[in-house]
Design a protein around this motif. Structure first.
Motif, short mmCIF file in Angstrom:
data_model
loop_
_atom_site.label_atom_id
_atom_site.label_comp_id
_atom_site.label_asym_id
_atom_site.label_seq_id
_atom_site.Cartn_x
_atom_site.Cartn_y
_atom_site.Cartn_z
N UNK A 1 -27.01 -17.61 22.05
CA UNK A 1 -27.06 -15.97 21.63
C UNK A 1 -27.06 -15.27 23.38
N UNK A 2 -27.12 -15.34 24.17
CA UNK A 2 -26.96 -14.28 24.88
C UNK A 2 -25.00 -14.28 25.42
N UNK A 3 -24.39 -15.38 25.37
CA UNK A 3 -23.08 -15.55 25.54
C UNK A 3 -22.59 -14.43 24.74
N UNK A 4 -23.06 -14.68 22.89
CA UNK A 4 -22.72 -13.43 22.83
C UNK A 4 -23.03 -12.18 22.66
N UNK A 5 -24.15 -11.64 22.53
CA UNK A 5 -24.45 -10.22 23.49
C UNK A 5 -23.72 -9.48 24.79
N UNK A 6 -23.26 -10.87 25.23
CA UNK A 6 -22.21 -10.63 26.92
C UNK A 6 -20.84 -10.14 26.32
N UNK A 7 -20.00 -10.90 25.40
CA UNK A 7 -19.02 -10.80 24.35
C UNK A 7 -18.98 -9.73 23.93
N UNK A 8 -20.05 -8.87 23.31
CA UNK A 8 -19.68 -7.78 22.66
C UNK A 8 -20.13 -6.98 23.70
N UNK A 9 -20.58 -6.95 25.04
CA UNK A 9 -20.56 -5.77 25.91
C UNK A 9 -18.98 -5.17 25.31
N UNK A 10 -18.44 -5.69 25.93
CA UNK A 10 -17.11 -5.20 26.30
C UNK A 10 -16.00 -4.59 24.68
N UNK A 11 -16.32 -5.81 24.06
CA UNK A 11 -15.87 -5.40 22.57
C UNK A 11 -15.84 -4.37 21.52
N UNK A 12 -17.83 -5.19 21.17
CA UNK A 12 -18.69 -4.24 20.07
C UNK A 12 -19.96 -3.39 20.32
N UNK A 13 -19.46 -2.53 21.38
CA UNK A 13 -20.91 -2.36 22.70
C UNK A 13 -21.82 -1.50 21.60
N UNK A 14 -21.87 -1.73 20.34
CA UNK A 14 -22.74 -0.88 19.63
C UNK A 14 -23.31 -1.94 18.75
N UNK A 15 -23.13 -2.86 18.80
CA UNK A 15 -23.94 -4.28 18.67
C UNK A 15 -24.78 -4.93 18.94
#
Length: 213
Positions: free
Chosen positions: A15-29
């Motif tokens: 889940x943390x890795x998912x949040x990290x990847x979203x910081x680059x591609x989907x910051x609003x999520x």
């Protein structure tokens, strides 16, 4: 059963890795995913802590509990931290001399910290030491190596340290030995102090040093 604890812990790190990847591609999520992470982490910690305490209440031949904090024990804890720092120093020298390569696990952590600094550092320094000590030292040693005989304790520390290393590097290599060496120090600390809080403090200091220096 013990593998189940590893699995639910890996779900948390995923889940943390998912949040990290979203910081680059989907910051609003990101905030939404971090909220899920915090809820899951709190439930995970509560469950594993409860399971650890129930295990000790049912069968505790090693007499694990709460050891009073004294100046002498503080110096012992500091000496173990210096030993872990020494292992890290030797490791760093071997990497700089190209004897060993930089662990893929550490490279991934460094990249994640760059993308989502606060939450990755907070997780590695604050949460990971607690959950990993409960799983690898607390539950593992008390479940599979219940006897308080010296040879059983030695074997338990060796095996738990090896599994700790394998969590961080999924291959048989010199890097596995370096990670396992840190696990062996932590296992020895658990049986020396007979109090998981000392392990958590030692693990906390080690992770903080690794990330902040």
């Amino acid at each position: 059963m013990w593998i189940g604890f590893i699995f639910i812990y890996l779900v948390d790190t995923t889940i943390l890795s998912l949040a990290t990847s979203q910081a680059k591609t989907q910051p609003l999520r990101v905030n939404h995913t971090i909220g899920i992470l915090l809820i899951y982490s709190a439930l995970l910690l509560a469950f594993i802590s409860w399971r650890y305490q129930k295990q000790l209440q049912r069968d505790n031949p090693k007499h694990i509990g709460r050891t009073p904090f004294t100046g002498g024990r503080f110096l012992q804890l500091l000496a173990l931290f210096v030993l872990m720092y020494g292992i890290q120093m030797v490791w760093g020298i071997l990497i700089s001399q190209h004897v060993l390569s930089t662990p893929a696990n550490q490279t991934a952590i460094n990249q994640q910290v760059m993308l989502l600094p606060f939450w990755n550092q907070a997780y590695s320094i604050v949460f990971a030491p607690v959950i990993e000590e409960l799983i690898f030292r607390g539950i593992f040693l008390n479940y599979f190596f219940r006897s308080n005989q010296r040879w059983v304790n030695f074997l338990g520390v060796f095996v738990s340290g090896l599994f700790f290393g394998m969590l961080h590097v999924m291959s048989f290599s010199p890097t596995l030995i370096m990670y396992s060496a840190l696990g062996w120090v932590l296992g020895g600390a658990y049986l020396h102090f007979r109090d998981i809080r000392y392990n958590i403090a030692l693990h906390f200091m080690n992770n903080a040093l690794s990330l902040l220096l």
